[in-house]
Write a protein that holds these residues in place. Sequence first.
Motif, PDB file in Angstrom:
ATOM      1  N   PRO A 232     -15.637   2.833  -0.788  1.00 12.10           N
ATOM      2  CA  PRO A 232     -14.407   3.571  -0.477  1.00 12.10           C
ATOM      3  C   PRO A 232     -14.457   4.966  -1.086  1.00 12.10           C
ATOM      4  O   PRO A 232     -15.017   5.171  -2.171  1.00 12.10           O
TER       5      PRO A 232
ATOM      6  N   LEU B 110     -12.923   8.283  -2.776  1.00 13.34           N
ATOM      7  CA  LEU B 110     -11.887   8.974  -3.527  1.00 13.34           C
ATOM      8  C   LEU B 110     -12.139  10.474  -3.370  1.00 13.34           C
ATOM      9  O   LEU B 110     -13.221  10.957  -3.712  1.00 13.34           O
TER      10      LEU B 110
ATOM     11  N   TYR C 281     -17.074   3.717  -6.319  1.00 11.83           N
ATOM     12  CA  TYR C 281     -16.497   4.531  -5.269  1.00 11.83           C
ATOM     13  C   TYR C 281     -17.420   5.706  -4.945  1.00 11.83           C
ATOM     14  O   TYR C 281     -18.181   6.156  -5.793  1.00 11.83           O
TER      15      TYR C 281
ATOM     16  N   SER D 150      -8.860   7.953  -0.116  1.00 17.30           N
ATOM     17  CA  SER D 150      -7.735   7.926  -1.043  1.00 17.30           C
ATOM     18  C   SER D 150      -7.731   9.291  -1.713  1.00 17.30           C
ATOM     19  O   SER D 150      -8.715   9.683  -2.338  1.00 17.30           O
TER      20      SER D 150
ATOM     21  N   GLU E  77      -5.430   7.442   3.564  1.00 15.14           N
ATOM     22  CA  GLU E  77      -4.900   6.080   3.467  1.00 15.14           C
ATOM     23  C   GLU E  77      -3.846   5.939   2.382  1.00 15.14           C
ATOM     24  O   GLU E  77      -2.913   5.143   2.505  1.00 15.14           O
ATOM     25  N   ARG E  78      -4.015   6.696   1.309  1.00 16.70           N
ATOM     26  CA  ARG E  78      -3.053   6.660   0.203  1.00 16.70           C
ATOM     27  C   ARG E  78      -3.145   7.956  -0.578  1.00 16.70           C
ATOM     28  O   ARG E  78      -4.166   8.653  -0.531  1.00 16.70           O
TER      29      ARG E  78
ATOM     30  N   ILE F 118      -2.519   9.691  -4.509  1.00 17.06           N
ATOM     31  CA  ILE F 118      -2.267   9.560  -5.933  1.00 17.06           C
ATOM     32  C   ILE F 118      -2.001  10.971  -6.435  1.00 17.06           C
ATOM     33  O   ILE F 118      -2.894  11.819  -6.453  1.00 17.06           O
TER      34      ILE F 118
ATOM     35  N   ILE G 119      -6.067   4.681 -11.415  1.00 14.91           N
ATOM     36  CA  ILE G 119      -6.502   4.929 -10.041  1.00 14.91           C
ATOM     37  C   ILE G 119      -7.076   3.649  -9.432  1.00 14.91           C
ATOM     38  O   ILE G 119      -6.698   3.233  -8.329  1.00 14.91           O
TER      39      ILE G 119
ATOM     40  N   TYR H 243      -4.493   0.922  -8.704  1.00 15.31           N
ATOM     41  CA  TYR H 243      -3.664   1.181  -7.533  1.00 15.31           C
ATOM     42  C   TYR H 243      -4.447   1.000  -6.240  1.00 15.31           C
ATOM     43  O   TYR H 243      -3.973   0.353  -5.291  1.00 15.31           O
ATOM     44  N   VAL H 244      -5.658   1.536  -6.192  1.00 14.88           N
ATOM     45  CA  VAL H 244      -6.455   1.430  -4.974  1.00 14.88           C
ATOM     46  C   VAL H 244      -6.794  -0.030  -4.665  1.00 14.88           C
ATOM     47  O   VAL H 244      -6.726  -0.479  -3.516  1.00 14.88           O
ATOM     48  N   GLU H 245      -7.133  -0.787  -5.701  1.00 14.86           N
ATOM     49  CA  GLU H 245      -7.639  -2.144  -5.487  1.00 14.86           C
ATOM     50  C   GLU H 245      -6.561  -3.212  -5.438  1.00 14.86           C
ATOM     51  O   GLU H 245      -6.753  -4.251  -4.802  1.00 14.86           O
TER      52      GLU H 245
ATOM     53  N   THR I 154      -1.671  -0.848  -4.117  1.00 17.92           N
ATOM     54  CA  THR I 154      -1.180  -0.187  -2.912  1.00 17.92           C
ATOM     55  C   THR I 154      -0.380  -1.169  -2.061  1.00 17.92           C
ATOM     56  O   THR I 154      -0.867  -2.258  -1.755  1.00 17.92           O
TER      57      THR I 154
END
Length: 333
Positions: free
Chosen positions: A78, A80, A104, A147, A170-171, A173, A322, A325-327, A330
């Motif tokens: 993924p 970042l 990441y 992200s 997607e999100r 932060i 971080i 939240y990502v894993e 969210t």
Amino acid sequence: MKCLRPVLLVGSLLAAGLVSPLAHAQTAPAGAAAPSAMAHPYLTVAQLRAKYRDPASRFMTIKGVEVHYKDEGPRGAPVLFMVHGSLSTLRTWDVITARLKSRYRIIRYDIPGYGLSGRVSDEAGEHVQPVEIPEGLLDALHVKKISFVGVSSGGTMGMYLAAKRPEMVERLILSNTPSDPVDTSHLVMPKSFVDGIARAKANGGYNDRPYWDDYLGFFAGDAKRISKKTRDEYYDFNRRTPEKYPIALVARIGDGKQATIEMAKVKAPTLLLWGAADPLLPESAANAIARYLSHATISRVLMPDVGHYPPLEVGDRFAQLIAAYVEAGTPKL
């Protein structure tokens, strides 16, 4: 997207006298004398690159502007995408990258006019929108989903990118990011900081090395957390030869009207990861941004002991939050 007129943090600090106007003003017109290297030890982009580029440094020309970036971590992981704030560079994310790049793919860049990126031409300064730089970089790298992680005006960039490219972001932060024109009238500075500003005014606008100790200390929750290495880097990168368009490609709030429209378009789940000891943008600023992101699902973590630049102060903690939240954090929408 319409042009968002200045100003965000850089302009606000200029107005408050916290950053010297000449260090972040237009360069001299053709035929005029350049800043004196003997009077003030400015560094050219070439000198900064000789000192700070490393094996991970990459360069790409986007919209006629040479952009310095780094792309690290597994290609199948993924992504970042991290954007620094005003007066800063991609080195803001060094600790976070070191902690997370095994899990990441981490992409970060120097906003043109800062760090090791190239100078901003007349054409780019007048016609390129700030969001077109990260958009062009990600498209050239064939990155479809990210992200977005941003601090200060870097977070503003994320909101504009999410509004323009919702299929990509997607999100979000966001850390200590403004949503209104920044007011500096409430800031009460220590005498050493005031003296540093006075020295700059008497010294043709040049901010000396002790100034950056005071600057970073003032905006930190705990000044002892800001390393000497970071302080030295801020001094070096902010004595880069003055730019003609110092904030042209920095994401800006301006008078707030167009920014309000763009923020209302954002639907990506958003984490506000906030240093609540920030003298410039305290907890009330986090509450304001949550109101403006009216169509996003908001989560928040307040760090009461941290100031305006959480990645510089508490990089390890920031990296952990971080990843959490990502894993796991969210919302599933």
